[in-house]
Motif scaffolding. Sequence first.
Motif, PDB file in Angstrom:
ATOM      1  N   SER A 112       0.827  -1.212   0.000  1.00 49.69           N
ATOM      2  CA  SER A 112       0.000   0.000   0.000  1.00 49.69           C
ATOM      3  C   SER A 112       0.860   1.260   0.000  1.00 49.69           C
ATOM      4  O   SER A 112       0.551   2.238  -0.711  1.00 49.69           O
ATOM      5  CB  SER A 112      -0.930   0.000   1.217  1.00 49.69           C
ATOM      6  N   PHE A 113       1.954   1.258   0.759  1.00 54.84           N
ATOM      7  CA  PHE A 113       2.852   2.418   0.779  1.00 54.84           C
ATOM      8  C   PHE A 113       3.516   2.595  -0.582  1.00 54.84           C
ATOM      9  O   PHE A 113       3.658   3.721  -1.084  1.00 54.84           O
ATOM     10  CB  PHE A 113       3.895   2.236   1.882  1.00 54.84           C
ATOM     11  N   LEU A 114       3.910   1.504  -1.200  1.00 58.41           N
ATOM     12  CA  LEU A 114       4.531   1.576  -2.524  1.00 58.41           C
ATOM     13  C   LEU A 114       3.556   2.135  -3.552  1.00 58.41           C
ATOM     14  O   LEU A 114       3.948   2.933  -4.420  1.00 58.41           O
ATOM     15  CB  LEU A 114       5.017   0.186  -2.938  1.00 58.41           C
ATOM     16  N   ARG A 115       2.303   1.745  -3.464  1.00 56.09           N
ATOM     17  CA  ARG A 115       1.306   2.295  -4.393  1.00 56.09           C
ATOM     18  C   ARG A 115       1.172   3.803  -4.201  1.00 56.09           C
ATOM     19  O   ARG A 115       1.064   4.562  -5.177  1.00 56.09           O
ATOM     20  CB  ARG A 115      -0.048   1.606  -4.179  1.00 56.09           C
ATOM     21  N   ASP A 116       1.184   4.246  -2.946  1.00 60.27           N
ATOM     22  CA  ASP A 116       1.102   5.685  -2.676  1.00 60.27           C
ATOM     23  C   ASP A 116       2.320   6.425  -3.237  1.00 60.27           C
ATOM     24  O   ASP A 116       2.196   7.518  -3.799  1.00 60.27           O
ATOM     25  CB  ASP A 116       1.001   5.932  -1.169  1.00 60.27           C
ATOM     26  N   LEU A 117       3.490   5.822  -3.083  1.00 55.78           N
ATOM     27  CA  LEU A 117       4.719   6.482  -3.525  1.00 55.78           C
ATOM     28  C   LEU A 117       4.774   6.636  -5.041  1.00 55.78           C
ATOM     29  O   LEU A 117       5.495   7.506  -5.550  1.00 55.78           O
ATOM     30  CB  LEU A 117       5.945   5.710  -3.030  1.00 55.78           C
ATOM     31  N   ARG A 118       4.040   5.826  -5.762  1.00 53.73           N
ATOM     32  CA  ARG A 118       3.980   5.977  -7.223  1.00 53.73           C
ATOM     33  C   ARG A 118       3.353   7.314  -7.611  1.00 53.73           C
ATOM     34  O   ARG A 118       3.534   7.782  -8.730  1.00 53.73           O
ATOM     35  CB  ARG A 118       3.170   4.826  -7.841  1.00 53.73           C
ATOM     36  N   ARG A 119       2.647   7.927  -6.676  1.00 58.97           N
ATOM     37  CA  ARG A 119       2.001   9.213  -6.952  1.00 58.97           C
ATOM     38  C   ARG A 119       2.870  10.399  -6.529  1.00 58.97           C
ATOM     39  O   ARG A 119       2.424  11.546  -6.551  1.00 58.97           O
ATOM     40  CB  ARG A 119       0.640   9.287  -6.220  1.00 58.97           C
ATOM     41  N   THR A 120       4.100  10.118  -6.140  1.00 62.48           N
ATOM     42  CA  THR A 120       5.043  11.163  -5.743  1.00 62.48           C
ATOM     43  C   THR A 120       6.176  11.242  -6.767  1.00 62.48           C
ATOM     44  O   THR A 120       6.265  10.399  -7.664  1.00 62.48           O
ATOM     45  CB  THR A 120       5.648  10.850  -4.361  1.00 62.48           C
ATOM     46  N   PRO A 121       7.068  12.224  -6.644  1.00 60.57           N
ATOM     47  CA  PRO A 121       8.218  12.286  -7.558  1.00 60.57           C
ATOM     48  C   PRO A 121       9.242  11.170  -7.359  1.00 60.57           C
ATOM     49  O   PRO A 121      10.169  11.045  -8.167  1.00 60.57           O
ATOM     50  CB  PRO A 121       8.852  13.644  -7.230  1.00 60.57           C
ATOM     51  N   VAL A 122       9.122  10.365  -6.298  1.00 60.95           N
ATOM     52  CA  VAL A 122      10.109   9.325  -6.014  1.00 60.95           C
ATOM     53  C   VAL A 122      10.222   8.357  -7.188  1.00 60.95           C
ATOM     54  O   VAL A 122       9.220   7.778  -7.630  1.00 60.95           O
ATOM     55  CB  VAL A 122       9.754   8.541  -4.730  1.00 60.95           C
ATOM     56  N   ASN A 123      11.441   8.190  -7.713  1.00 61.28           N
ATOM     57  CA  ASN A 123      11.661   7.208  -8.788  1.00 61.28           C
ATOM     58  C   ASN A 123      12.818   6.267  -8.473  1.00 61.28           C
ATOM     59  O   ASN A 123      13.227   5.477  -9.324  1.00 61.28           O
ATOM     60  CB  ASN A 123      11.904   7.906 -10.135  1.00 61.28           C
ATOM     61  N   ARG A 124      13.327   6.370  -7.241  1.00 62.30           N
ATOM     62  CA  ARG A 124      14.467   5.527  -6.876  1.00 62.30           C
ATOM     63  C   ARG A 124      14.442   5.254  -5.371  1.00 62.30           C
ATOM     64  O   ARG A 124      14.164   6.159  -4.582  1.00 62.30           O
ATOM     65  CB  ARG A 124      15.779   6.241  -7.251  1.00 62.30           C
ATOM     66  N   PHE A 125      14.721   4.020  -5.008  1.00 66.02           N
ATOM     67  CA  PHE A 125      14.824   3.648  -3.598  1.00 66.02           C
ATOM     68  C   PHE A 125      16.262   3.308  -3.246  1.00 66.02           C
ATOM     69  O   PHE A 125      16.969   2.654  -4.020  1.00 66.02           O
ATOM     70  CB  PHE A 125      13.966   2.422  -3.279  1.00 66.02           C
ATOM     71  N   SER A 126      16.674   3.726  -2.061  1.00 66.44           N
ATOM     72  CA  SER A 126      17.902   3.249  -1.454  1.00 66.44           C
ATOM     73  C   SER A 126      17.480   2.449  -0.229  1.00 66.44           C
ATOM     74  O   SER A 126      17.055   3.020   0.784  1.00 66.44           O
ATOM     75  CB  SER A 126      18.803   4.417  -1.050  1.00 66.44           C
ATOM     76  N   ILE A 127      17.535   1.128  -0.344  1.00 64.70           N
ATOM     77  CA  ILE A 127      16.976   0.254   0.691  1.00 64.70           C
ATOM     78  C   ILE A 127      18.095  -0.226   1.612  1.00 64.70           C
ATOM     79  O   ILE A 127      19.097  -0.790   1.159  1.00 64.70           O
ATOM     80  CB  ILE A 127      16.248  -0.947   0.057  1.00 64.70           C
ATOM     81  N   GLY A 128      17.917  -0.008   2.902  1.00 60.69           N
ATOM     82  CA  GLY A 128      18.940  -0.361   3.881  1.00 60.69           C
ATOM     83  C   GLY A 128      18.930  -1.832   4.238  1.00 60.69           C
ATOM     84  O   GLY A 128      18.594  -2.205   5.362  1.00 60.69           O
ATOM     85  N   VAL A 129      19.315  -2.667   3.295  1.00 61.81           N
ATOM     86  CA  VAL A 129      19.309  -4.115   3.505  1.00 61.81           C
ATOM     87  C   VAL A 129      20.407  -4.519   4.496  1.00 61.81           C
ATOM     88  O   VAL A 129      20.180  -5.256   5.453  1.00 61.81           O
ATOM     89  CB  VAL A 129      19.485  -4.852   2.165  1.00 61.81           C
TER      90      VAL A 129
END
Length: 388
Positions: free
Chosen positions: A113-130
């Motif tokens: 659900s959060f990822l779907r919301d983020l598609r509506r923002t300028p965010v086009n890249r994730f830096s994931i703290g694996v």
Amino acid sequence: MLISVYFPPLQSMAGIYIHIPFCRKACNYCNFHFSTSLSQKQEVVTAIIRELEIRKDFLEGAPIETLYLGGGTPSLLSYDDLSRIFEAAQRQFNLDTLRECTLEANPDDLTPSFLRDLRRTPVNRFSIGVQSFRDDDLKYMNRAHNASQAEYSIKASQDAGFELITIDLIYGTPGLDDAAWKQNLAMVSELSIPHFSAYALTVEEKTALHHSIAKGKQAPVDPEQSAAQLELLMDLAPAMGFEQYEISNFAKNGQYAVHNTNYWRGVPYLGIGPSAHSFDGKRRRVANIANNALYTKAMLHKKPLTEEETLTEEQQLNEYLMTSLRTIWGMDLKHIEDSWGISAVKAIKKNSQIFLEKKWLSETVEYKLRLTNAGRLFADHIASELFV
């Protein structure tokens, strides 16, 4: 949109960094500014929006190429919080040229659900703290997620349509033998991740890890293990299809991190939020106070609490040496001659001879000095010896 070819940034472009100073849990090795209490979250978000307005002239109207939300843990913010920040940035800055908008995220925050919301923002890249795909490593580091969540977050992000993904990995962790380190790297290929950053576990003073090791509660870090695993990484990366374009950063098909690459190339950026730093691309550096309550109060009264520094010619040159030497583009001696004079070039060439003989440095036909793989193990030492 994939970035297939890197073009050196124009000096007229700029970047914005926004520091989100909250974390759900304190990683024991971290010495960045953050709070595990979210009680001031809304006040800090409002202060960040106010600072974007107050400091809108710092970049002198330059079009914005990159926007980076770091921390802390920006993925702790809600969609509404992030929307408020993005809307404020769009009001104050020219974002028509925005090429890369990165959100740092913890794996456990990236729900469908959060990822779907983020598609509506300028965010086009994730830096994931694996950090690791091994639960033992994550427990040692006191991370909030587990290995399954790390893998799931990457797949979920890809399923949601995010192609630009980078992850952080840490090597040199006690218990992480070479076979386990290879398995972590194998997961990068298995999950089709186009970019990753890899860092040696460093024990910083005043961190929980430093305290635990000093008390004998956790195993110490072995520098020889870290060096060996960096060498192993440098050996394996080309076969995996990755280019080591900076000592800690690896990319496939030229998909470099634009924001961080601009840091290394001296492009101006504005830092927003408590503890954030700014640079005007010339000599001026500004650091915000690293205190959430004081930062919020200062922005409420439109009187930022900052420390400023004006770099000397020598500091500018030495900073260029340090950052450029870490990258595949290397140290451009012609640029140094044009900017700081032939005497600076002569001093650098004299001091570099010992490292050329050791094959820690190589000089290219383009009149550049670059680190070799062997030299990357001693990058900071080499740069300091070249300082003028």
